[in-house]
Motif scaffolding. Structure first.
Motif, PDB file in Angstrom:
ATOM      1  N   ALA A  81     -75.221  42.105 -24.585  1.00 22.24           N
ATOM      2  CA  ALA A  81     -74.151  41.181 -24.962  1.00 22.24           C
ATOM      3  C   ALA A  81     -72.787  41.837 -24.799  1.00 22.24           C
ATOM      4  N   ALA A  82     -72.681  43.107 -25.180  1.00 27.04           N
ATOM      5  CA  ALA A  82     -71.414  43.829 -25.021  1.00 27.04           C
ATOM      6  C   ALA A  82     -71.065  44.011 -23.550  1.00 27.04           C
ATOM      7  N   ALA A  83     -72.081  44.282 -22.731  1.00 22.56           N
ATOM      8  CA  ALA A  83     -71.843  44.447 -21.296  1.00 22.56           C
ATOM      9  C   ALA A  83     -71.349  43.145 -20.674  1.00 22.56           C
ATOM     10  N   TRP A  84     -71.899  42.023 -21.145  1.00 18.66           N
ATOM     11  CA  TRP A  84     -71.448  40.736 -20.599  1.00 18.66           C
ATOM     12  C   TRP A  84     -70.011  40.444 -21.020  1.00 18.66           C
ATOM     13  N   GLU A  85     -69.698  40.745 -22.254  1.00 22.37           N
ATOM     14  CA  GLU A  85     -68.336  40.542 -22.735  1.00 22.37           C
ATOM     15  C   GLU A  85     -67.350  41.355 -21.886  1.00 22.37           C
ATOM     16  N   GLU A  86     -67.724  42.560 -21.542  1.00 27.56           N
ATOM     17  CA  GLU A  86     -66.872  43.404 -20.706  1.00 27.56           C
ATOM     18  C   GLU A  86     -66.711  42.803 -19.311  1.00 27.56           C
ATOM     19  N   LEU A  87     -67.797  42.228 -18.783  1.00 24.32           N
ATOM     20  CA  LEU A  87     -67.715  41.571 -17.481  1.00 24.32           C
ATOM     21  C   LEU A  87     -66.680  40.454 -17.494  1.00 24.32           C
ATOM     22  N   GLN A  88     -66.717  39.649 -18.532  1.00 21.23           N
ATOM     23  CA  GLN A  88     -65.784  38.517 -18.592  1.00 21.23           C
ATOM     24  C   GLN A  88     -64.330  38.985 -18.650  1.00 21.23           C
ATOM     25  N   VAL A  89     -64.114  40.084 -19.337  1.00 13.83           N
ATOM     26  CA  VAL A  89     -62.756  40.627 -19.399  1.00 13.83           C
ATOM     27  C   VAL A  89     -62.321  41.119 -18.019  1.00 13.83           C
ATOM     28  N   ARG A  90     -63.213  41.804 -17.313  1.00 20.29           N
ATOM     29  CA  ARG A  90     -62.881  42.356 -15.997  1.00 20.29           C
ATOM     30  C   ARG A  90     -62.695  41.270 -14.947  1.00 20.29           C
ATOM     31  N   VAL A  92     -60.902  38.716 -14.813  1.00 14.92           N
ATOM     32  CA  VAL A  92     -59.513  38.306 -14.614  1.00 14.92           C
ATOM     33  C   VAL A  92     -58.855  39.101 -13.491  1.00 14.92           C
ATOM     34  N   ASP A  93     -59.120  40.401 -13.452  1.00  8.09           N
ATOM     35  CA  ASP A  93     -58.476  41.263 -12.472  1.00  8.09           C
ATOM     36  C   ASP A  93     -59.312  41.482 -11.213  1.00  8.09           C
ATOM     37  N   SER A  94     -60.641  41.375 -11.327  1.00  5.67           N
ATOM     38  CA  SER A  94     -61.501  41.669 -10.168  1.00  5.67           C
ATOM     39  C   SER A  94     -62.640  40.662 -10.086  1.00  5.67           C
ATOM     40  N   THR A 155     -61.768  31.923  -5.682  1.00  2.08           N
ATOM     41  CA  THR A 155     -61.773  32.341  -7.081  1.00  2.08           C
ATOM     42  C   THR A 155     -62.502  31.342  -7.969  1.00  2.08           C
ATOM     43  N   GLU A 156     -62.296  30.052  -7.715  1.00  3.72           N
ATOM     44  CA  GLU A 156     -62.967  29.041  -8.530  1.00  3.72           C
ATOM     45  C   GLU A 156     -64.476  29.105  -8.336  1.00  3.72           C
ATOM     46  N   ASP A 157     -64.924  29.364  -7.094  1.00  3.43           N
ATOM     47  CA  ASP A 157     -66.354  29.534  -6.848  1.00  3.43           C
ATOM     48  C   ASP A 157     -66.891  30.710  -7.664  1.00  3.43           C
ATOM     49  N   LEU A 158     -66.122  31.788  -7.704  1.00  3.67           N
ATOM     50  CA  LEU A 158     -66.554  32.983  -8.425  1.00  3.67           C
ATOM     51  C   LEU A 158     -66.614  32.728  -9.927  1.00  3.67           C
ATOM     52  N   ARG A 159     -65.668  31.940 -10.431  1.00  2.00           N
ATOM     53  CA  ARG A 159     -65.718  31.555 -11.851  1.00  2.00           C
ATOM     54  C   ARG A 159     -67.000  30.773 -12.144  1.00  2.00           C
ATOM     55  N   GLN A 160     -67.336  29.869 -11.266  1.00  4.01           N
ATOM     56  CA  GLN A 160     -68.557  29.084 -11.443  1.00  4.01           C
ATOM     57  C   GLN A 160     -69.791  29.977 -11.357  1.00  4.01           C
ATOM     58  N   ALA A 161     -69.758  30.968 -10.463  1.00  4.82           N
ATOM     59  CA  ALA A 161     -70.895  31.882 -10.340  1.00  4.82           C
ATOM     60  C   ALA A 161     -71.151  32.598 -11.662  1.00  4.82           C
ATOM     61  N   LEU A 162     -70.076  33.059 -12.306  1.00  5.87           N
ATOM     62  CA  LEU A 162     -70.233  33.769 -13.572  1.00  5.87           C
ATOM     63  C   LEU A 162     -70.806  32.843 -14.651  1.00  5.87           C
ATOM     64  N   VAL A 163     -70.361  31.594 -14.634  1.00  7.74           N
ATOM     65  CA  VAL A 163     -70.910  30.607 -15.578  1.00  7.74           C
ATOM     66  C   VAL A 163     -72.408  30.418 -15.331  1.00  7.74           C
ATOM     67  N   HIS A 164     -72.781  30.311 -14.055  1.00 11.69           N
ATOM     68  CA  HIS A 164     -74.201  30.121 -13.722  1.00 11.69           C
ATOM     69  C   HIS A 164     -75.030  31.341 -14.116  1.00 11.69           C
ATOM     70  N   TYR A 165     -74.527  32.525 -13.832  1.00 13.41           N
ATOM     71  CA  TYR A 165     -75.254  33.727 -14.234  1.00 13.41           C
ATOM     72  C   TYR A 165     -75.438  33.759 -15.749  1.00 13.41           C
ATOM     73  N   GLN A 185     -55.469  34.144 -23.603  1.00 24.56           N
ATOM     74  CA  GLN A 185     -54.876  34.542 -22.341  1.00 24.56           C
ATOM     75  C   GLN A 185     -55.297  35.946 -21.934  1.00 24.56           C
ATOM     76  N   ARG A 186     -55.632  36.797 -22.889  1.00 31.24           N
ATOM     77  CA  ARG A 186     -56.042  38.149 -22.534  1.00 31.24           C
ATOM     78  C   ARG A 186     -57.491  38.192 -22.101  1.00 31.24           C
ATOM     79  N   HIS A 187     -58.337  37.390 -22.758  1.00 30.78           N
ATOM     80  CA  HIS A 187     -59.756  37.383 -22.447  1.00 30.78           C
ATOM     81  C   HIS A 187     -60.200  35.960 -22.139  1.00 30.78           C
ATOM     82  N   PRO A 188     -59.776  35.405 -21.041  1.00 24.73           N
ATOM     83  CA  PRO A 188     -60.113  34.008 -20.743  1.00 24.73           C
ATOM     84  C   PRO A 188     -61.591  33.836 -20.463  1.00 24.73           C
ATOM     85  N   ASP A 189     -62.136  32.783 -20.997  1.00 23.58           N
ATOM     86  CA  ASP A 189     -63.512  32.426 -20.703  1.00 23.58           C
ATOM     87  C   ASP A 189     -63.556  31.879 -19.284  1.00 23.58           C
TER      88      ASP A 189
END
Length: 203
Positions: A81-90, A92-94, A155-165, A185-189
Motif C-alpha cells: 500500500a505504501a509503495a502504491w501511494e509513492e507511485l501516485q505521488v511520482r 505527477v512528475d514522471s 498523459t491522459e492514457d497513462l492516468r487511465q492506465a494507473l487507475v486500471h492497474y 494539488q501536491r498528491h493528485p489522485d
C-alpha cells in the motif's frame, strides 16, 4: 405389462434422464457464469462454441486448484500500500515511467500471492478464477503500457492506465491501496473518472 406400457415407461425414463442431464449442464453453466462474470462472456466470444468456452474455463479452474496461493501478511499489505501511494505521488512528475513501475509492482504482488508471472495470457487465465471482475482493467492497463513503450500513449492514457492497474492491485491486496484520501494539488489522485466501474475504491 403390455407393450404399450413398456414403451410409455421407456419414454418417461428417457425424458427424465434428459431433464436431469439438462439440469446438470444448466447448473454448471450458472456456476461458471457466477464465478467468471464478464470473463465467461469473453471466453464464449473467443471460442468456437459455448461448450468449448466452458471446457476452457473448467480447465482454468483445474489449473488454479494446483496453485499454492498465500494470503499477504499485514506487513506485506502495508508495504505494498505504501509503495502504491509513492507511485501516485511520482506520477505527477514522471507519468510514463510510473506506469512501467506500476506494472512491475502489480507483477510482484501477483507473484507474492502465488500466481505465475510468465506470459500475460497465462497470468490472465490463472487470475480469472478469483479476480475475473478486474481483469478488464488489467488488460486495458497492459495495452496502454505497450502503447506507451511505442510512444503512442498520452498523459491522459497513462492516468487511465494507473487507475486500471489499481483495480487489480486493490483486488489482490484485499483493500484500496490509497483508501479514500481526497486528492490535493501536491498528491493528485490519478483517477479522473468517478464512475464506480472504473474505480477500484467502489468495490
Amino acid at each position: 405389462m403390455s407393450p404399450t406400457q413398456v414403451v410409455v415407461i421407456v419414454i418417461v425414463v428417457i425424458v427424465l434422464a434428459a431433464l436431469a442431464a439438462f439440469a446438470v449442464v444448466a447448473s454448471r453453466r450458472r456456476a461458471l457464469k457466477q464465478r467468471f462474470g464478464p470473463e465467461y462472456d469473453r471466453a464464449v466470444a473467443e471460442q468456437d462454441s459455448r461448450g468449448a468456452a466452458e471446457r476452457e474455463l473448467r480447465e482454468r479452474e483445474r489449473r488454479h486448484a494446483e496453485l499454492e496461493l498465500t494470503p499477504l501478511s499485514p506487513e506485506s499489505r502495508a508495504r505494498y500500500a505504501a509503495a502504491w501511494e509513492e507511485l501516485q505521488v511520482r506520477f505527477v512528475d514522471s507519468p510514463a515511467e510510473t506506469v512501467g513501475d506500476a506494472d512491475e509492482l502489480v507483477s510482484r504482488l501477483i507473484a507474492e500471492r502465488g500466481y505465475p508471472t510468465g506470459e500475460f495470457s497465462d497470468q490472465i487465465a490463472h487470475l480469472s478464477v478469483e479476480h475475473a471482475r478486474t481483469l478488464t482493467h488489467y488488460r486495458d492497463a497492459h495495452d496502454i503500457r505497450l502503447r506507451n513503450e511505442r510512444g503512442e500513449a498520452g498523459t491522459e492514457d497513462l492516468r487511465q492506465a494507473l487507475v486500471h492497474y489499481r483495480a487489480l492491485f486493490a483486488d489482490l491486496l484485499g483493500e484500496d491501496p490509497v483508501g479514500h484520501r481526497a486528492p490535493d494539488q501536491r498528491h493528485p489522485d490519478p483517477d479522473p473518472d468517478p464512475d464506480p466501474e472504473h474505480d477500484a475504491t467502489s468495490r
